[in-house]
Design a protein around this motif. Structure first.
Motif, PDB file in Angstrom:
ATOM      1  N   LYS A 136      46.296  39.913  37.773  1.00 42.04           N
ATOM      2  CA  LYS A 136      46.636  39.010  38.874  1.00 42.04           C
ATOM      3  C   LYS A 136      45.386  38.536  39.603  1.00 42.04           C
ATOM      4  O   LYS A 136      45.340  37.433  40.123  1.00 42.04           O
TER       5      LYS A 136
ATOM      6  N   GLU B 109      49.927  31.786  38.719  1.00 45.22           N
ATOM      7  CA  GLU B 109      50.631  30.824  39.572  1.00 45.22           C
ATOM      8  C   GLU B 109      51.204  29.682  38.746  1.00 45.22           C
ATOM      9  O   GLU B 109      52.316  29.223  38.988  1.00 45.22           O
TER      10      GLU B 109
ATOM     11  N   SER C 131      54.399  30.862  36.972  1.00 46.54           N
ATOM     12  CA  SER C 131      55.506  31.017  37.926  1.00 46.54           C
ATOM     13  C   SER C 131      56.039  29.671  38.371  1.00 46.54           C
ATOM     14  O   SER C 131      57.246  29.453  38.423  1.00 46.54           O
TER      15      SER C 131
ATOM     16  N   SER D 299      59.634  34.035  34.197  1.00 46.24           N
ATOM     17  CA  SER D 299      58.279  34.563  34.300  1.00 46.24           C
ATOM     18  C   SER D 299      57.240  33.757  33.540  1.00 46.24           C
ATOM     19  O   SER D 299      56.062  33.856  33.827  1.00 46.24           O
TER      20      SER D 299
ATOM     21  N   HIS E 165      54.891  40.827  42.470  1.00 46.94           N
ATOM     22  CA  HIS E 165      54.445  39.694  43.290  1.00 46.94           C
ATOM     23  C   HIS E 165      54.386  40.075  44.767  1.00 46.94           C
ATOM     24  O   HIS E 165      53.393  39.814  45.452  1.00 46.94           O
ATOM     25  N   GLU E 166      55.430  40.690  45.257  1.00 46.46           N
ATOM     26  CA  GLU E 166      55.486  41.042  46.684  1.00 46.46           C
ATOM     27  C   GLU E 166      54.405  42.055  47.054  1.00 46.46           C
ATOM     28  O   GLU E 166      53.769  41.949  48.099  1.00 46.46           O
TER      29      GLU E 166
ATOM     30  N   HIS F  60      51.568  42.472  45.544  1.00 43.29           N
ATOM     31  CA  HIS F  60      50.270  41.782  45.458  1.00 43.29           C
ATOM     32  C   HIS F  60      49.980  41.001  46.734  1.00 43.29           C
ATOM     33  O   HIS F  60      48.825  40.903  47.163  1.00 43.29           O
ATOM     34  N   GLU F  61      51.032  40.456  47.358  1.00 41.83           N
ATOM     35  CA  GLU F  61      50.869  39.637  48.562  1.00 41.83           C
ATOM     36  C   GLU F  61      50.682  40.470  49.833  1.00 41.83           C
ATOM     37  O   GLU F  61      50.310  39.935  50.871  1.00 41.83           O
TER      38      GLU F  61
END
Length: 199
Positions: free
Chosen positions: A101, A109, A112, A119, A159-160, A162-163
């Motif tokens: 990532k 990105e 996505s 995915s 994803h969550e 990573h953010e």
């Protein structure tokens, strides 16, 4: 053309392709609208060389996607998906994906955005992930049975996590390990006991 000359030309072409893809990942992460010429400049190659390897911007984007899917397959191999204990596999795989990532931010990105809720993963990668969840289920770590559901939960939690900011309470509770946080959350979400797992 001699055999050795042909091999050298193929090696040169492969080297240039690798340089172009590496430059594209960096340049497009900063400016998604960057031209092939800008990517060539970053790679230290002429526009003609870039166009010889990639006839269009779309061809370059497809090559980036294919390269990332190959990295996912490699991650499944590195995590010993078929032989290691399934929780260890999930943890190793998650650690590697977090590295991807960072190093493949633009392509992540792109995949996505292009595929919406899907995915963008190749069928081979999806099958590999499905096998990880089959092994988790067989080991009694999870109870969920839907391959798509398991994969979507996993990718969404990746994803969550990573953010999350580095000082997020849940991340601090997991020892600042995004991989640990994801493994706990995935196991809990898919019907297992959300207890800490060993590495």
């Amino acid at each position: 053309m001699s055999t050795s000359t042909g091999r050298r030309l193929r090696a040169d072409a492969e080297h240039n392709i690798a340089r172009i893809l590496a430059a594209a990942e960096e340049v497009l992460a900063v400016d998604p609208a960057a031209s092939l010429e800008q990517i060539g400049e970053a790679a230290g190659l002429t526009r003609a060389t870039v166009h010889r390897r990639f006839a269009s911007r779309q061809a370059l984007l497809e090559a980036l996607t294919e390269r990332l899917n190959q990295r996912y397959l490699s991650a499944l191999d590195q995590s010993k998906a078929e032989t290691a204990p399934p929780l260890v596999v999930l943890r190793r795989l998650t650690e590697i994906v977090f590295e991807l990532k960072i190093s493949h931010r633009f392509t992540m990105e792109l995949m996505s955005a292009r595929d919406g809720c899907r995915s963008g993963l190749s069928p081979e990668v999806e099958a590999g992930l499905e096998q990880v969840f089959v092994r988790l289920r067989e080991a009694g770590e999870i109870t969920a049975t839907g391959a798509d559901w398991c994969r979507q939960v996993y990718l969404a939690l990746l994803h969550e996590a990573h953010e999350l900011p580095d000082d997020a309470a849940d991340l601090v509770a997991a020892g600042r390990s995004r991989a640990e946080l994801v493994v706990r959350a995935v196991v809990g979400a898919l019907g297992g006991a959300p207890s800490p797992v060993g590495g």
